[in-house]
Design a protein around this motif. Structure first.
Motif, mmCIF file in Angstrom:
data_model
loop_
_atom_site.group_PDB
_atom_site.id
_atom_site.type_symbol
_atom_site.label_atom_id
_atom_site.label_comp_id
_atom_site.label_asym_id
_atom_site.label_seq_id
_atom_site.Cartn_x
_atom_site.Cartn_y
_atom_site.Cartn_z
ATOM 1 N N GLU A 189 0.840 -1.226 0.000
ATOM 2 C CA GLU A 189 0.000 0.000 0.000
ATOM 3 C C GLU A 189 0.859 1.253 0.000
ATOM 4 O O GLU A 189 0.597 2.210 -0.730
ATOM 5 N N ALA A 192 2.632 1.869 -3.322
ATOM 6 C CA ALA A 192 1.706 2.350 -4.360
ATOM 7 C C ALA A 192 1.418 3.841 -4.156
ATOM 8 O O ALA A 192 1.419 4.632 -5.109
ATOM 9 N N LEU A 193 1.208 4.228 -2.915
ATOM 10 C CA LEU A 193 0.925 5.644 -2.641
ATOM 11 C C LEU A 193 2.163 6.505 -2.923
ATOM 12 O O LEU A 193 2.059 7.598 -3.506
ATOM 13 N N ALA A 195 4.519 5.887 -5.057
ATOM 14 C CA ALA A 195 4.700 5.983 -6.513
ATOM 15 C C ALA A 195 3.717 7.017 -7.090
ATOM 16 O O ALA A 195 4.062 7.795 -7.978
ATOM 17 N N LYS A 196 2.501 7.023 -6.552
ATOM 18 C CA LYS A 196 1.509 8.015 -7.018
ATOM 19 C C LYS A 196 2.017 9.439 -6.737
ATOM 20 O O LYS A 196 1.986 10.307 -7.610
ATOM 21 N N PHE A 197 2.510 9.662 -5.516
ATOM 22 C CA PHE A 197 2.999 10.998 -5.170
ATOM 23 C C PHE A 197 4.243 11.374 -5.984
ATOM 24 O O PHE A 197 4.456 12.537 -6.303
ATOM 25 N N SER A 199 4.863 10.873 -8.963
ATOM 26 C CA SER A 199 4.556 11.383 -10.309
ATOM 27 C C SER A 199 3.394 12.375 -10.256
ATOM 28 O O SER A 199 2.728 12.623 -11.252
ATOM 29 N N ALA A 200 3.165 12.939 -9.096
ATOM 30 C CA ALA A 200 2.064 13.904 -8.911
ATOM 31 C C ALA A 200 2.590 15.333 -9.118
ATOM 32 O O ALA A 200 3.800 15.548 -9.198
ATOM 33 N N THR A 202 3.967 17.972 -7.704
ATOM 34 C CA THR A 202 4.577 18.110 -6.369
ATOM 35 C C THR A 202 4.373 19.505 -5.765
ATOM 36 O O THR A 202 4.133 19.624 -4.565
ATOM 37 N N SER A 252 -3.580 10.635 -19.856
ATOM 38 C CA SER A 252 -3.002 10.745 -18.507
ATOM 39 C C SER A 252 -1.970 11.862 -18.492
ATOM 40 O O SER A 252 -1.163 11.970 -19.416
#
Ligand code: T3D
Length: 258
Positions: A189, A192-193, A195-197, A199-200, A202, A252
């Protein structure tokens, strides 16, 4: 710097600090503080998200009580001013999300370092213990500030005065942490979070974090003004340009963190 009391890993814009004194439940020594401070400096230069976790069955049991620096009679102020307070401040001011992956027991300053992070995800086996009252101290490392804000004055007071352990499940139930997950799902978990951040957008996340954190000391009017400032800056950012373009083109987005 050569890290011996932590493991520091920085890959794909994800920085990870793992407290690594498992035989002492990852309790803090001065040397461990110095390594953590150095790793946070590296993180601020090259990462877009920081994960903090612990090796073994504990997250962190707070101050190493066998350290001669904290023997009775010594002035504990120095330890706080030199190490714990800068650590709490640097977690709060780091311009990216900081995730605590609480893998096991988090006690004393260990609990409060976890709670100083922006998002706390805990394994079901984890417990949060304000153990300070068991040894005649007050909840430091920001505990008296963060606890009432996270879970309300009544619960904060109960936890601090009794030193009773709080399960991860209950911590999620009272809103003290973001999530409690099964032990074997914790790192899945969290990764995954992270990795999301990574490529967010920032800058947007960093300003969200700052606004939320600063809001406690502001009036509504001052906060609305601060939101205007932030949104005005973000409106000119490359990530907003990309986010909007990607939405219109039904694809995306690829955020650069700029
Ligand atoms: O300015 C200043 O420095 C003041 C700052 C203070 C900040 C603070 O954090 S004060 C609070 C310090 N922490 C504590 O009081 C927690 C102490 N630990 C515990 O109460 C328990 O260990 C736990 C409830 C966290 C976990 O219990 P359990 O039964 O799962 O494990 P254990 O058997 O107690 O601990 C395992 C080993 O880690 C054990 O060593 P051993 O017997 O196997 O050789 C234990 O002594 C060691 N350990 C655990 N916590 C600490 C520690 N050693 C040094 N310092 C610790 N904090």
């Amino acid at each position: 710097m050569k890290y011996e009391r932590i493991v520091f890993d920085l890959r794909d814009a994800v920085a990870r600090i793992t407290f690594n004194r498992p035989d002492r439940l990852n309790s803090f020594t001065v040397e461990m503080h110095e390594e953590v401070a150095h790793a946070i400096g590296e993180t601020s230069r090259s990462a877009r998200v920081l994960v903090i976790t612990g090796e073994g069955r504990g997250f962190c049991a707070g101050q190493d009580l066998s350290d001669p620096a904290v023997k009775p009679g010594s002035d504990l102020r120095e330890m706080l001013e030199k190490h714990y307070n800068p650590l709490v401040r640097s977690i709060a001011s780091l311009e990216m999300p900081v995730i605590a992956a609480v893998n096991g027991v988090a006690a004393g300053a260990g609990a409060n370092i976890a709670l100083a992070c922006d998002i706390v995800i805990a394994a079901r086996r984890a417990r949060f213990i304000q153990s300070f009252s068991n040894i005649g101290l007050i909840p430091d490392a920001g505990g008296t500030w963060n606890l009432p804000r996270l879970c309300g004055q009544a619960r904060a007071m109960g936890l601090a005065l009794t030193g009773e352990p709080l399960s991860a499940e209950r911590a999620e139930g009272i809103g003290m942490i973001w999530k409690c997950v099964d032990d074997d799902k914790l790192h899945v978990e969290v990764d995954a979070l992270a990795a999301k951040f990574a490529s967010a957008p920032t800058r947007g996340l960093a300003l969200t974090k700052k606004l939320m954190r600063d809001s406690v000391a502001r009036s509504l009017q001052a906060q609305l003004d601060a939101e205007c400032e932030a949104q005005s800056a973000l409106g000119r950012s490359l990530d907003y340009q990309e986010g909007l373009a990607a939405f219109m083109e039904k694809r995306s987005p690829v955020f650069k963190g700029a």
